[in-house]
Design an enzyme around this catalytic site. Structure first.
Site, mmCIF file in Angstrom:
data_model
loop_
_atom_site.group_PDB
_atom_site.id
_atom_site.type_symbol
_atom_site.label_atom_id
_atom_site.label_comp_id
_atom_site.label_asym_id
_atom_site.label_seq_id
_atom_site.Cartn_x
_atom_site.Cartn_y
_atom_site.Cartn_z
ATOM 1 N N PRO A 195 0.786 -1.220 0.000
ATOM 2 C CA PRO A 195 0.000 0.000 0.000
ATOM 3 C C PRO A 195 0.830 1.289 0.000
ATOM 4 O O PRO A 195 1.847 1.378 0.682
ATOM 5 C CB PRO A 195 -0.831 -0.099 1.289
ATOM 6 C CG PRO A 195 -0.134 -1.109 2.125
ATOM 7 C CD PRO A 195 0.519 -2.065 1.181
ATOM 8 N N ASN A 196 0.339 2.216 -0.809
ATOM 9 C CA ASN A 196 0.878 3.580 -0.918
ATOM 10 C C ASN A 196 2.201 3.656 -1.681
ATOM 11 O O ASN A 196 2.686 4.757 -1.951
ATOM 12 C CB ASN A 196 1.033 4.231 0.471
ATOM 13 C CG ASN A 196 -0.289 4.314 1.199
ATOM 14 O OD1 ASN A 196 -1.255 4.825 0.630
ATOM 15 N ND2 ASN A 196 -0.375 3.804 2.404
ATOM 16 N N ASN A 198 8.092 -5.400 -0.374
ATOM 17 C CA ASN A 198 7.894 -4.237 0.492
ATOM 18 C C ASN A 198 6.400 -4.195 0.771
ATOM 19 O O ASN A 198 5.616 -3.774 -0.086
ATOM 20 C CB ASN A 198 8.371 -2.947 -0.176
ATOM 21 C CG ASN A 198 8.259 -1.758 0.774
ATOM 22 O OD1 ASN A 198 7.604 -1.848 1.819
ATOM 23 N ND2 ASN A 198 8.882 -0.646 0.418
ATOM 24 N N GLU A 257 12.663 -8.984 2.601
ATOM 25 C CA GLU A 257 11.861 -7.827 3.000
ATOM 26 C C GLU A 257 12.651 -6.551 2.703
ATOM 27 O O GLU A 257 13.822 -6.454 3.083
ATOM 28 C CB GLU A 257 11.562 -7.953 4.502
ATOM 29 C CG GLU A 257 10.807 -6.782 5.087
ATOM 30 C CD GLU A 257 10.628 -6.919 6.598
ATOM 31 O OE1 GLU A 257 11.084 -7.932 7.190
ATOM 32 O OE2 GLU A 257 10.045 -5.999 7.185
ATOM 33 N N ARG A 275 5.178 10.947 -2.685
ATOM 34 C CA ARG A 275 4.788 10.703 -1.295
ATOM 35 C C ARG A 275 5.963 10.989 -0.355
ATOM 36 O O ARG A 275 6.995 10.299 -0.428
ATOM 37 C CB ARG A 275 4.392 9.233 -1.170
ATOM 38 C CG ARG A 275 4.158 8.765 0.238
ATOM 39 C CD ARG A 275 4.148 7.242 0.306
ATOM 40 N NE ARG A 275 3.803 6.809 1.625
ATOM 41 C CZ ARG A 275 4.082 5.603 2.109
ATOM 42 N NH1 ARG A 275 4.709 4.705 1.361
ATOM 43 N NH2 ARG A 275 3.725 5.292 3.321
ATOM 44 N N HIS A 315 12.523 -2.168 2.747
ATOM 45 C CA HIS A 315 11.887 -0.878 3.041
ATOM 46 C C HIS A 315 12.824 0.215 2.567
ATOM 47 O O HIS A 315 14.044 0.114 2.763
ATOM 48 C CB HIS A 315 11.633 -0.708 4.545
ATOM 49 C CG HIS A 315 10.752 -1.783 5.074
ATOM 50 N ND1 HIS A 315 9.414 -1.827 4.828
ATOM 51 C CD2 HIS A 315 11.047 -2.890 5.796
ATOM 52 C CE1 HIS A 315 8.906 -2.915 5.379
ATOM 53 N NE2 HIS A 315 9.877 -3.579 5.967
ATOM 54 N N TYR A 325 10.827 8.908 1.611
ATOM 55 C CA TYR A 325 10.850 7.777 0.670
ATOM 56 C C TYR A 325 11.628 8.070 -0.616
ATOM 57 O O TYR A 325 11.760 7.189 -1.454
ATOM 58 C CB TYR A 325 9.407 7.355 0.337
ATOM 59 C CG TYR A 325 8.657 6.866 1.554
ATOM 60 C CD1 TYR A 325 8.964 5.646 2.148
ATOM 61 C CD2 TYR A 325 7.655 7.650 2.148
ATOM 62 C CE1 TYR A 325 8.298 5.197 3.283
ATOM 63 C CE2 TYR A 325 6.981 7.216 3.281
ATOM 64 C CZ TYR A 325 7.309 5.990 3.842
ATOM 65 O OH TYR A 325 6.656 5.545 4.967
ATOM 66 N N ARG A 356 12.545 5.047 12.938
ATOM 67 C CA ARG A 356 11.321 5.848 12.861
ATOM 68 C C ARG A 356 10.423 5.573 14.078
ATOM 69 O O ARG A 356 10.908 5.132 15.112
ATOM 70 C CB ARG A 356 10.626 5.559 11.518
ATOM 71 C CG ARG A 356 11.515 5.936 10.318
ATOM 72 C CD ARG A 356 10.804 5.672 8.999
ATOM 73 N NE ARG A 356 9.625 6.503 8.857
ATOM 74 C CZ ARG A 356 8.691 6.303 7.920
ATOM 75 N NH1 ARG A 356 8.829 5.295 7.048
ATOM 76 N NH2 ARG A 356 7.634 7.080 7.843
ATOM 77 N N ALA A 367 2.816 -0.522 5.029
ATOM 78 C CA ALA A 367 2.344 -0.530 6.423
ATOM 79 C C ALA A 367 1.831 -1.897 6.863
ATOM 80 O O ALA A 367 1.787 -2.176 8.074
ATOM 81 C CB ALA A 367 1.252 0.527 6.597
HETATM 82 C C1 DHK Z 1 6.842 1.877 3.442
HETATM 83 C C2 DHK Z 1 5.671 2.193 4.050
HETATM 84 O O1 DHK Z 1 4.585 2.470 3.347
HETATM 85 C C3 DHK Z 1 5.578 2.318 5.515
HETATM 86 O O2 DHK Z 1 4.298 2.025 6.003
HETATM 87 C C4 DHK Z 1 6.617 1.483 6.220
HETATM 88 C C5 DHK Z 1 8.020 1.414 4.188
HETATM 89 C C6 DHK Z 1 8.002 1.737 5.643
HETATM 90 C C7 DHK Z 1 9.307 1.814 3.485
HETATM 91 O O3 DHK Z 1 10.168 2.454 4.067
HETATM 92 O O4 DHK Z 1 9.470 1.450 2.312
HETATM 93 O O5 DHK Z 1 6.597 1.751 7.599
#
Ligand code: DHK
Length: 149
Positions: A10-11, A74, A98, A18, A100, A23, A107, A77
């Site tokens: 997600p996202n 990835n 995994e 974003r 991120h 990020y 964080r 959340a």
């Molecule tokens: C991406 C997200 O959307 C967050 O919810 C995670 C992760 C971290 C990232 O750093 O890629 O906490």
């Protein structure tokens, strides 16, 4: 040539716009192109998928069995909340790395817990978009040493 799934949750479709201070400014399309190119250089056939939906991510993990030799994930959340994703990974018994972009351990406290980590081969975080290439490097090495059954 091993087939590998790069799965984003997600996202992550909003990468580039974003919270770029967290990020980075690399878009998901750029990440996916880089994964395909880096994968090809390593002899990996990379398929990329992104979904904002937990069930769709679970379906993608189930469908990966017998098709892909490993997964770079990835989970966004859902990393911090989803026992269902953890169970899906444990069920398919595929090597999962995994990833991120941000350093989740530096964080908020709720990001320090990962339900993916206990069922993953390892975790790469804090290196931005480069983390995906590092994960492909690690997955290639693992698959060379422990070929899929
Ligand atoms: C991406 C997200 O959307 C967050 O919810 C995670 C992760 C971290 C990232 O750093 O890629 O906490």
């Amino acid at each position: 040539m091993f087939s590998v799934l790069v799965l984003n949750g997600p996202n992550l479709n909003l990468l580039g716009t974003r919270q770029p201070e967290v990020y980075g400014s690399t878009t998901l399309a750029m990440v996916e192109r880089a994964c395909a190119a880096h994968g090809a250089a390593l002899g990996l056939d990379v398929t990329c998928l992104q979904s904002n939906h937990e069930g769709a991510l679970i379906d993608a993990i189930h469908a990966a069995k017998g098709v892909h030799a490993g997964i770079v994930l990835n989970a966004g959340a859902y990393t911090h909340t989803s026992i269902a994703l953890m169970d899906a990974i444990a069920s398919v018994e595929l090597p999962v790395i995994e990833v991120h972009l941000s350093n989740i351990h530096a964080r908020e406290a709720f990001r320090h817990t990962s339900y993916i980590a206990p069922v993953a081969l390892g975790q790469i975080c804090g290196f931005g978009a480069q983390g995906y290439n590092l994960a492909l490097d690690a997955l290639k090495k693992h698959l060379s040493e422990v070929p899929p059954a």
